[in-house]
Design an enzyme around this catalytic site. Sequence first.
Site, PDB file in Angstrom:
ATOM      1  N   ARG A  62     -40.663  -3.949  52.559  1.00 35.27           N
ATOM      2  CA  ARG A  62     -39.589  -4.672  51.869  1.00 35.27           C
ATOM      3  C   ARG A  62     -39.668  -6.139  52.281  1.00 35.27           C
ATOM      4  O   ARG A  62     -39.028  -6.596  53.224  1.00 35.27           O
ATOM      5  CB  ARG A  62     -38.227  -4.059  52.209  1.00 35.27           C
ATOM      6  CG  ARG A  62     -37.197  -4.561  51.230  1.00 35.27           C
ATOM      7  CD  ARG A  62     -36.004  -3.665  51.064  1.00 35.27           C
ATOM      8  NE  ARG A  62     -36.254  -2.274  50.776  1.00 35.27           N
ATOM      9  CZ  ARG A  62     -36.558  -1.764  49.581  1.00 35.27           C
ATOM     10  NH1 ARG A  62     -36.684  -2.553  48.529  1.00 35.27           N
ATOM     11  NH2 ARG A  62     -36.750  -0.473  49.430  1.00 35.27           N
ATOM     12  N   HIS A 167     -43.177  -8.817  42.464  1.00 31.02           N
ATOM     13  CA  HIS A 167     -41.783  -8.480  42.831  1.00 31.02           C
ATOM     14  C   HIS A 167     -41.338  -9.340  44.022  1.00 31.02           C
ATOM     15  O   HIS A 167     -41.142  -8.850  45.135  1.00 31.02           O
ATOM     16  CB  HIS A 167     -41.770  -6.988  43.180  1.00 31.02           C
ATOM     17  CG  HIS A 167     -40.432  -6.350  43.335  1.00 31.02           C
ATOM     18  ND1 HIS A 167     -39.437  -6.831  44.159  1.00 31.02           N
ATOM     19  CD2 HIS A 167     -39.918  -5.229  42.769  1.00 31.02           C
ATOM     20  CE1 HIS A 167     -38.386  -6.028  44.095  1.00 31.02           C
ATOM     21  NE2 HIS A 167     -38.649  -5.051  43.258  1.00 31.02           N
ATOM     22  N   GLU A 270     -38.559 -11.464  39.847  1.00 32.64           N
ATOM     23  CA  GLU A 270     -39.849 -10.793  39.699  1.00 32.64           C
ATOM     24  C   GLU A 270     -40.499 -11.253  38.400  1.00 32.64           C
ATOM     25  O   GLU A 270     -40.010 -10.944  37.313  1.00 32.64           O
ATOM     26  CB  GLU A 270     -39.609  -9.290  39.720  1.00 32.64           C
ATOM     27  CG  GLU A 270     -38.824  -8.896  40.971  1.00 32.64           C
ATOM     28  CD  GLU A 270     -38.087  -7.572  40.851  1.00 32.64           C
ATOM     29  OE1 GLU A 270     -38.597  -6.677  40.165  1.00 32.64           O
ATOM     30  OE2 GLU A 270     -36.998  -7.440  41.436  1.00 32.64           O
TER      31      GLU A 270
HETATM   32  O1  TA6 Z   1     -36.886  -4.682  40.598  1.00 35.02           O
HETATM   33  C1  TA6 Z   1     -35.689  -4.103  40.787  1.00 35.02           C
HETATM   34  C2  TA6 Z   1     -35.901  -2.717  41.322  1.00 35.02           C
HETATM   35  O2  TA6 Z   1     -36.599  -1.963  40.398  1.00 35.02           O
HETATM   36  C3  TA6 Z   1     -34.533  -2.167  41.681  1.00 35.02           C
HETATM   37  O3  TA6 Z   1     -34.069  -1.240  40.749  1.00 35.02           O
HETATM   38  C4  TA6 Z   1     -34.692  -1.686  43.079  1.00 35.02           C
HETATM   39  O4  TA6 Z   1     -34.794  -0.339  43.195  1.00 35.02           O
HETATM   40  C5  TA6 Z   1     -35.865  -2.486  43.574  1.00 35.02           C
HETATM   41  O5  TA6 Z   1     -36.683  -2.758  42.503  1.00 35.02           O
HETATM   42  C6  TA6 Z   1     -36.633  -2.010  44.780  1.00 35.02           C
HETATM   43  O6  TA6 Z   1     -37.417  -0.913  44.539  1.00 35.02           O
HETATM   44  P1  TA6 Z   1     -38.153  -0.181  45.730  1.00 35.02           P
HETATM   45  O7  TA6 Z   1     -38.898   0.958  45.095  1.00 35.02           O
HETATM   46  O8  TA6 Z   1     -39.080  -1.185  46.359  1.00 35.02           O
HETATM   47  O9  TA6 Z   1     -37.097   0.274  46.700  1.00 35.02           O
END
Ligand code: TA6
Length: 298
Positions: A62, A167, A270
Amino acid sequence: MATFQVVTEQHGELNCWRISSDRAELLIAQQGAQILSYQRVGEPPLLWLSDQAIFRHGKSVRAGVPVCWPWFGNLQRNPQAVQAMYHGEQAPAHGLARSRDWQLLGIEEAGNGLRIEFQLPEAQGDLPGWPHEVELKLVVELDEALKLNLTSRNMGNTPVTISQALHSYFAVSDVRQARVEGVEGLGYIETLADWEQREQQGALAFAGETDRIYLATPQTLSIVDPHWNRRITLTSSGSRSAVIWNPWTERAKELADMVDDGWQRMLCIETANVWNDLVELKPGASHSLGVQIGCEMI
Ligand code: TA6
């Protein structure tokens, strides 16, 4: 001419490279070719790395810029043409590329900066459940700005359709004080209200959980952060959609790799090809999705 130092580091289970010059520092993991952090000397970080990040094989960190490919988000929410490309069982969120090891092709000085090139060899027919042949490369350039370019080239004999995103997690002083400019008047999909289509009024300020797909986006979006007196500018290419995300209080508590109040110090913009902004690659065709991340004091 800046000089760069490259040091290999291990973070948990992940091989990483720390690249520093007298101007900036970048940390990149081999898994996902994922930028984990980016900071210019003497300034707060530009990209956010979670205080509770987990550095484990098979799990995207993350932080920084996970590469979502060959689909974005929940595969079931993608257009049929993207879903039809996958023949595996449970489809992982945000595709296959972010949790696999990429190959570092080279780090070299280029112009006034540094150019780092990765490829995902498995994308040429060896990804589980995704039997298409695509040459997938990520080029990262570091000079005054940070530039990322993700190029997909269809090496097979049949068309390939993908959705994708860079992202990016940006660091902010306090998301409640920050705003995103460039989205004014755009149509967006409100994924938190049954994927309803809405129109953005004014700049985007954050007052709750946010998870939106902005459509027909302009080339430039920016994050204004009055406490840190800065404007982060994202200049995209090959993209007409963007996802903006902040988990806010309750969702953040559910995320094992984010401290409970971590949502206050980040927001994701993103640079994407999602919804009706898909990429269809005919045999031999290629597409590049790019973002340049710059910053100015205000
Ligand atoms: O880009 C937004 C998103 O799709 C959210 O819905 C949220 O879940 C985020 O990405 C993070 O996703 P992850 O699978 O990395 O926890």
